[in-house]
Design an enzyme around this catalytic site. Sequence first.
Site, PDB file in Angstrom:
ATOM      1  N   ARG A  82       1.049  -1.280   0.236  1.00 13.36           N
ATOM      2  CA  ARG A  82      -0.239   0.405   0.294  1.00 13.36           C
ATOM      3  C   ARG A  82       0.522   1.128  -0.160  1.00 13.36           C
ATOM      4  NH1 ARG A  82      -2.611   3.163   4.515  1.00 13.36           N
ATOM      5  NH2 ARG A  82      -4.813   3.853   3.845  1.00 13.36           N
TER       6      ARG A  82
ATOM      7  N   ASN B  25      -7.348   8.566   2.843  1.00 16.22           N
ATOM      8  CA  ASN B  25      -6.696   7.017   3.999  1.00 16.22           C
ATOM      9  C   ASN B  25      -6.952   8.029   5.401  1.00 16.22           C
ATOM     10  OD1 ASN B  25      -4.976   6.090   5.666  1.00 16.22           O
ATOM     11  ND2 ASN B  25      -5.223   7.625   6.416  1.00 16.22           N
ATOM     12  N   GLU B  26      -8.189   7.107   5.950  1.00 12.59           N
ATOM     13  CA  GLU B  26      -8.897   7.952   7.252  1.00 12.59           C
ATOM     14  C   GLU B  26      -9.014   8.996   6.932  1.00 12.59           C
ATOM     15  OE1 GLU B  26      -5.996   7.604   9.624  1.00 12.59           O
ATOM     16  OE2 GLU B  26      -5.219   5.510   9.542  1.00 12.59           O
TER      17      GLU B  26
ATOM     18  N   HIS C 100      -9.356  -0.335   9.684  1.00 14.45           N
ATOM     19  CA  HIS C 100      -7.733   0.259  10.431  1.00 14.45           C
ATOM     20  C   HIS C 100      -7.630  -0.001  11.864  1.00 14.45           C
ATOM     21  CE1 HIS C 100      -6.603   2.878   7.061  1.00 14.45           C
ATOM     22  NE2 HIS C 100      -6.887   2.216   6.809  1.00 14.45           N
TER      23      HIS C 100
ATOM     24  N   TYR D 223      -6.646  -0.453  15.260  1.00 12.33           N
ATOM     25  CA  TYR D 223      -5.348   0.094  16.076  1.00 12.33           C
ATOM     26  C   TYR D 223      -6.064  -0.289  17.733  1.00 12.33           C
ATOM     27  CZ  TYR D 223      -2.860   2.183  12.553  1.00 12.33           C
ATOM     28  OH  TYR D 223      -2.110   2.245  11.827  1.00 12.33           O
TER      29      TYR D 223
ATOM     30  N   GLU E  92      -5.080  -0.954   7.351  1.00 10.64           N
ATOM     31  CA  GLU E  92      -4.111  -0.741   8.378  1.00 10.64           C
ATOM     32  C   GLU E  92      -4.246  -1.921  10.168  1.00 10.64           C
ATOM     33  OE1 GLU E  92      -3.226   3.596   9.570  1.00 10.64           O
ATOM     34  OE2 GLU E  92      -3.407   3.923   6.886  1.00 10.64           O
TER      35      GLU E  92
ATOM     36  N   TRP F   1       0.761  -1.787   9.097  1.00  8.27           N
ATOM     37  CA  TRP F   1       1.531  -0.248   8.953  1.00  8.27           C
ATOM     38  C   TRP F   1       2.913  -0.549   9.641  1.00  8.27           C
ATOM     39  CZ3 TRP F   1      -0.103   4.027   6.662  1.00  8.27           C
ATOM     40  CH2 TRP F   1       1.497   5.321   6.954  1.00  8.27           C
TER      41      TRP F   1
END
Length: 433
Positions: free
Chosen positions: A78, A154-155, A221, A223, A250, A279
């Site tokens: 990516r 992105n985001e 994503h 996290y 991610e 990531w």
Amino acid sequence: MTHRLGLATAALLSLLISMLISPAPAHAAVGLRVSGTRILEANGNAFVMRGVSHAHTWYTGQTGSFADIKALRANTVRVVLSGGRWPANGASDVANVVSLCRQNRLICVLENHDTTGYGEQSGAYTLDQAVDYWSSVKSALTGTEDFIVVNIGNEPIGNNNASSWTAATTSAIGRMRALGFQHLLMVDAPNWGQDWQFTMRDNAQAVAAADPQRNTVFSIHMYGVFDTAAEINAYLNAFQSAGLPLVVGEFGHNHSDGDPDEDTIMAQAQSRGLGYIGWSWSGNGGGVEYLDMVTDFNAAGLTSWGQRIFNGTNGIAATSREATFFGGGGGGGGCTAAGSVQSQWGGGYVVQATVTNTGTAPVTGWTVTFTLPSGHTIAGSWNATLTSSGQTVTARNAGYNGNLGAGGSTGFGFQVTRPGGTATVSSYTCAAS
């Protein structure tokens, strides 16, 4: 009689009008495409992303990273791009990235990072501005649908007004299709990609249906929000139950907002056939340097996170499979291509190319790629469909010469215009389907 004729005429008119106003069927997707919860290659083989992100926009000189990432068995990278919020990546730079992706046999997810945290982070771009960026580099992406995925932004929204994501994303997809992009599109969740308010989860069906090509994959994503197996499974279950395609676009092993459960993320992605992209390769700053997979872009210097994602349980080395587009795998099919100059003069030359099925099974299609020397352009072709991206040319079989039995061959040709000299095309790469 007159009355009956009038009714018949009215009925006929009504039928004609209904045919005219019926919605046009969705265009068939080309290249990489979604089918239910899966991503398929053009030949119908399932493709599962196993890759990492590379911060290209800040480290444009680290082009060796593509080969290094491939050498560690990733099948996807990516690539971080910017339209101006950070050092801009114009069409020529994107064309070079595309060439690196092809050379290193990697599916590349190209993402515009400018939209990160819109509404919460100063300087962030809108998704509409991201589409403007993709329009500006479209020339570098023509004919790359087999190995390039466009991650629109992105985001794209932070934690403020996450509900605006649905309309903004739907509009962005519509504009991308209107601009002529036929690529598999990837869309990130709001809430800095983590969707903790479930805006993407709850509106994904409507967004998917709004794509005229029905070729959008959703990206979560993971996290600190995803620090337990229960949270991870619940989110993945929601998309699986809805029959919608999802990738973990991610994730990390640690983060400032909590400790992600990377073991469950990777195990569940593997058991469900979902793609994941970690990531990130190298170059992190701002207190999250621990997310570097290698130190200072040195592939020999794997960090603990790098060891985990590349060589650990359910990691890239153990689970990654190269796209058949590059290797002609799947069912014993493979091919080679060779070209010979039939005639030439100072301002051009003519090439006849031969494609041979070198596998043990029949193939139903082939794609040949080659690079034109600087200043050379295609002037004409026959027995194949040619598209160009910068100096990279892709030749796809015609409708009548794609089927080749084991050992079978066929040919195509092209004419090139050049500014002078004696240089010609020297090498060819073939992929069978």
